[in-house]
Each structure stands twice: as C-alpha cells, then as structure tokens.
Design a protein around this motif. Structure first.
Motif, PDB file in Angstrom:
ATOM      1  N   VAL A   1       0.841  -1.198   0.000  1.00  0.00           N
ATOM      2  CA  VAL A   1       0.000   0.000   0.000  1.00  0.00           C
ATOM      3  C   VAL A   1       0.875   1.247   0.000  1.00  0.00           C
ATOM      4  O   VAL A   1       2.015   1.226   0.457  1.00  0.00           O
ATOM      5  N   GLU A   2       0.305   2.315  -0.530  1.00  0.00           N
ATOM      6  CA  GLU A   2       0.941   3.634  -0.462  1.00  0.00           C
ATOM      7  C   GLU A   2       0.100   4.475   0.482  1.00  0.00           C
ATOM      8  O   GLU A   2      -1.123   4.432   0.445  1.00  0.00           O
ATOM      9  N   HIS A   3       0.763   5.226   1.326  1.00  0.00           N
ATOM     10  CA  HIS A   3       0.006   6.021   2.291  1.00  0.00           C
ATOM     11  C   HIS A   3       0.171   7.515   2.059  1.00  0.00           C
ATOM     12  O   HIS A   3       1.079   7.959   1.359  1.00  0.00           O
ATOM     13  N   SER A   4      -0.742   8.243   2.678  1.00  0.00           N
ATOM     14  CA  SER A   4      -0.717   9.705   2.677  1.00  0.00           C
ATOM     15  C   SER A   4      -0.911  10.164   4.114  1.00  0.00           C
ATOM     16  O   SER A   4      -1.656   9.540   4.875  1.00  0.00           O
ATOM     17  N   LEU A   5      -0.276  11.270   4.451  1.00  0.00           N
ATOM     18  CA  LEU A   5      -0.329  11.798   5.816  1.00  0.00           C
ATOM     19  C   LEU A   5      -0.227  13.315   5.741  1.00  0.00           C
ATOM     20  O   LEU A   5       0.712  13.826   5.135  1.00  0.00           O
ATOM     21  N   TYR A   6      -1.193  14.007   6.321  1.00  0.00           N
ATOM     22  CA  TYR A   6      -1.204  15.468   6.292  1.00  0.00           C
ATOM     23  C   TYR A   6      -1.568  16.000   7.665  1.00  0.00           C
ATOM     24  O   TYR A   6      -2.502  15.510   8.299  1.00  0.00           O
ATOM     25  N   VAL A   7      -0.837  17.005   8.106  1.00  0.00           N
ATOM     26  CA  VAL A   7      -1.069  17.640   9.403  1.00  0.00           C
ATOM     27  C   VAL A   7      -1.223  19.135   9.168  1.00  0.00           C
ATOM     28  O   VAL A   7      -0.475  19.728   8.387  1.00  0.00           O
ATOM     29  N   ASP A   8      -2.180  19.734   9.847  1.00  0.00           N
ATOM     30  CA  ASP A   8      -2.404  21.167   9.764  1.00  0.00           C
ATOM     31  C   ASP A   8      -1.080  21.885  10.081  1.00  0.00           C
ATOM     32  O   ASP A   8      -0.434  21.587  11.090  1.00  0.00           O
ATOM     33  N   ALA A   9      -0.701  22.819   9.236  1.00  0.00           N
ATOM     34  CA  ALA A   9       0.583  23.519   9.398  1.00  0.00           C
ATOM     35  C   ALA A   9       0.702  24.225  10.751  1.00  0.00           C
ATOM     36  O   ALA A   9       1.804  24.387  11.268  1.00  0.00           O
ATOM     37  N   ALA A  10      -0.406  24.610  11.342  1.00  0.00           N
ATOM     38  CA  ALA A  10      -0.363  25.311  12.629  1.00  0.00           C
ATOM     39  C   ALA A  10       0.130  24.424  13.761  1.00  0.00           C
ATOM     40  O   ALA A  10       0.531  24.935  14.810  1.00  0.00           O
TER      41      ALA A  10
END
Length: 188
Positions: free
Chosen positions: A92-101
């Motif tokens: 699997v390929e994953h994605s991860l995003y966190v609010d810049a703040a």
C-alpha cells in the motif's frame, strides 16, 4: 525553532474518520494544495469530493484516520493500493497530512504509527511513501519510524513553476527488521 509544547490539558487522539470530520479533512487537504509541494495537485477539492473519496477508501477496508486534539481535527492519514495490478495487493501507499499550525508536535508520528499498526493487522507486506524530495521533515519522520529510502526520481513533477523530485521510501510490515538492500539485477 521548535513550537511550544501542547498545553497540559491537550489530549491527542487518533481514531477512524467519520463523515463529520470531512470539512476539517478538506480544509487541511486544500491548504496543502495551496501552499506546499506535499500534494502535487493544483486544483482544490470539495467536501463532496472528499466524501466520495472517504466512502471509496472505507468501503474496501482501507483506513482513513484522523488526529484530534481536544476535539479539533488537526491531521489525517490513509493508505490505498500502491498499483492497480492484483500482484501488488499486499503493498500500500500512504498519505499523511497535518495542519501547518501544529507541525512538529508529534501528530504526524502518532498518525503514522497508527496507520502502520492497521496495515500490519490487515496482513499487508509493504508500505510505500512517495515524498517530494525537498520535504526533509517528512522524509526524516519516515526514517525515524523505520522506513528506508529505496529510490529517487528527479524532476518527475511540477508545481509552483518548478520541477519536483520524488523520494521513495518503504517499510517492511511483516518483520521487525528491514530487509537487506536488494542487489541490483544483472543486465543481460
């Protein structure tokens, strides 16, 4: 500069996303489109797009996780098929995003750890990360969590009027130790 620690009362929770989280996920996703090279899309998405995406992911058993601090969604992570051919079904390929703040406060690490646990529980073999090569904090996070760099593709994308390279990392999900480096195949 390291951001200040969370207030003492702050509580980080990683959980499965629900439909009510989609406005926050859409906002985080669109902020990354507008301001970073973490996502190579240039067109923002709508909440309806994210709803269809969330339904498609969860319908086939792929997790969509959110990080919540004191009730506010501040990041998300997911994985899906790495390639469409059936022979790749255990990667699997994953994605991860966190609010810049709230970068650099352990949210990405918590999301990634929970995602890896979920992939292992599903009996998957490999998790792949495709990260823009100048995103050094994300590459470092993945390496701290056991991912190893397995490739680099220079100038394979464009955004903000410049060429972008792609660093490819992978994690062995079946064992505690990463595989030895695969030897290069002989050319005949």
């Amino acid at each position: 500069m390291t951001p200040p620690p969370w207030p003492p009362a702050a509580r980080l929770l990683v959980r499965d996303a629900v439909a009510a989280d989609l406005p926050a996920l859409t906002a985080i996703h669109n902020a990354a489109i507008r301001t970073t090279t973490a996502i190579w899309d240039e067109e923002e998405v709508t909440e309806a797009d994210r709803l269809a995406w969330w339904r498609a992911r969860t319908a086939v058993g792929h997790p969509v996780l959110v990080a919540e601090v004191d009730g506010a969604v501040c990041g998300f992570a997911t994985y899906g098929p790495w390639r469409p051919k059936s022979g790749y079904r255990l990667t699997v390929e994953h994605s991860l995003y966190v609010d810049a703040a709230v970068h650099r406060r352990g949210i990405g690490r918590a999301l990634l750890g929970a995602l890896v646990e979920r992939a292992r529980a599903q009996g998957l073999h490999r998790m792949v990360a495709m990260i823009e090569s100048e995103n050094h904090p994300s590459i470092a996070l993945h390496q701290r969590e056991g991912f190893r760099i397995v490739g680099h593709m220079p100038e394979v994308g464009q955004k903000f009027g410049r060429w972008l390279g792609l660093t490819i990392l992978q994690l062995d999900l079946d064992a505690g130790e990463p595989d030895a480096e695969d030897p290069a195949p002989a050319v005949r």
